[in-house]
Design a protein around this motif. Sequence first.
Motif, short mmCIF file in Angstrom:
data_model
loop_
_atom_site.label_atom_id
_atom_site.label_comp_id
_atom_site.label_asym_id
_atom_site.label_seq_id
_atom_site.Cartn_x
_atom_site.Cartn_y
_atom_site.Cartn_z
N HIS A 1 1.94 -17.08 36.93
CA HIS A 1 2.23 -17.53 38.27
C HIS A 1 0.90 -17.79 38.95
N MET A 2 0.71 -19.03 39.41
CA MET A 2 -0.54 -19.37 40.09
C MET A 2 -0.23 -20.21 41.32
N GLN A 3 -0.85 -19.82 42.41
CA GLN A 3 -0.75 -20.58 43.66
C GLN A 3 -1.99 -21.44 43.75
N ILE A 4 -1.81 -22.71 44.12
CA ILE A 4 -2.98 -23.58 44.22
C ILE A 4 -3.15 -24.10 45.64
N ASN A 5 -4.39 -24.35 45.97
CA ASN A 5 -4.76 -25.00 47.23
C ASN A 5 -5.51 -26.25 46.83
N THR A 6 -4.79 -27.37 46.77
CA THR A 6 -5.42 -28.62 46.31
C THR A 6 -6.48 -29.12 47.27
N ASP A 7 -6.35 -28.82 48.56
CA ASP A 7 -7.36 -29.25 49.53
C ASP A 7 -8.72 -28.64 49.23
N GLU A 8 -8.73 -27.40 48.77
CA GLU A 8 -9.98 -26.70 48.47
C GLU A 8 -10.30 -26.69 46.98
N GLY A 9 -9.36 -27.14 46.15
CA GLY A 9 -9.59 -27.14 44.70
C GLY A 9 -9.63 -25.75 44.11
N LYS A 10 -8.79 -24.86 44.65
CA LYS A 10 -8.79 -23.46 44.19
C LYS A 10 -7.40 -23.03 43.75
N GLY A 11 -7.37 -22.15 42.76
CA GLY A 11 -6.13 -21.56 42.29
C GLY A 11 -6.25 -20.05 42.31
N TRP A 12 -5.13 -19.41 42.62
CA TRP A 12 -5.09 -17.94 42.63
C TRP A 12 -4.06 -17.52 41.60
N LEU A 13 -4.53 -16.92 40.51
CA LEU A 13 -3.66 -16.50 39.42
C LEU A 13 -3.12 -15.11 39.72
N TYR A 14 -1.81 -15.04 39.99
CA TYR A 14 -1.19 -13.77 40.36
C TYR A 14 -0.69 -12.98 39.16
N ASP A 15 -0.11 -13.66 38.23
CA ASP A 15 0.49 -12.96 37.09
C ASP A 15 0.17 -13.68 35.79
N LEU A 16 -0.29 -12.93 34.83
CA LEU A 16 -0.44 -13.38 33.46
C LEU A 16 -0.08 -12.16 32.62
N VAL A 17 1.17 -12.08 32.25
CA VAL A 17 1.68 -10.85 31.65
C VAL A 17 2.18 -11.12 30.24
N VAL A 18 1.76 -10.25 29.31
CA VAL A 18 2.25 -10.28 27.94
C VAL A 18 2.77 -8.87 27.64
N THR A 19 4.01 -8.80 27.20
CA THR A 19 4.60 -7.50 26.90
C THR A 19 3.77 -6.76 25.84
N GLN A 20 3.72 -5.47 25.97
CA GLN A 20 2.85 -4.65 25.11
C GLN A 20 3.18 -4.82 23.63
N ALA A 21 4.44 -5.05 23.31
CA ALA A 21 4.86 -5.16 21.91
C ALA A 21 4.21 -6.35 21.18
N VAL A 22 3.81 -7.39 21.92
CA VAL A 22 3.23 -8.58 21.27
C VAL A 22 1.79 -8.86 21.71
N ARG A 23 1.14 -7.88 22.28
CA ARG A 23 -0.27 -8.05 22.65
C ARG A 23 -1.14 -8.11 21.41
N ARG A 24 -2.34 -8.58 21.59
CA ARG A 24 -3.34 -8.72 20.51
C ARG A 24 -2.97 -9.83 19.54
N ARG A 25 -2.14 -10.78 19.99
CA ARG A 25 -1.76 -11.94 19.17
C ARG A 25 -2.23 -13.25 19.83
N HIS A 26 -3.11 -13.14 20.78
CA HIS A 26 -3.72 -14.29 21.47
C HIS A 26 -2.74 -15.06 22.35
#
Length: 90
Positions: A1-26
């Motif tokens: 989930h990322m909110q962007i502000n195109t006027d300023e050219g900025k993005g705020w990444l709120y969530d980048l979630v990978v469940t623990q069972a499948v972590r370490r798989r890139h």
Amino acid sequence: HMQINTDEGKGWLYDLVVTQAVRRRHIGSALLEQTQRWAHLRKIHTITLELQTKNVPGLQFAEHHGFAFCGFNDRYYSNRDIALFFSKTL
């Protein structure tokens, strides 16, 4: 989930979630790579994310992917944990 502000050219990444069972798989790296491509196509030049101080795997992930510490807020989370902010220029 990322909110962007195109006027300023900025993005705020709120969530980048990978469940623990499948972590370490890139999977997280692939998600971040696609997020950066998507942002670049929309003329977003900076992505910022926040992490709790106790999220050591997240902190390592951010550092590994070229995000640099850019600040903190000691009143950001309701549980009073400190938020650490990291940003990356695309």
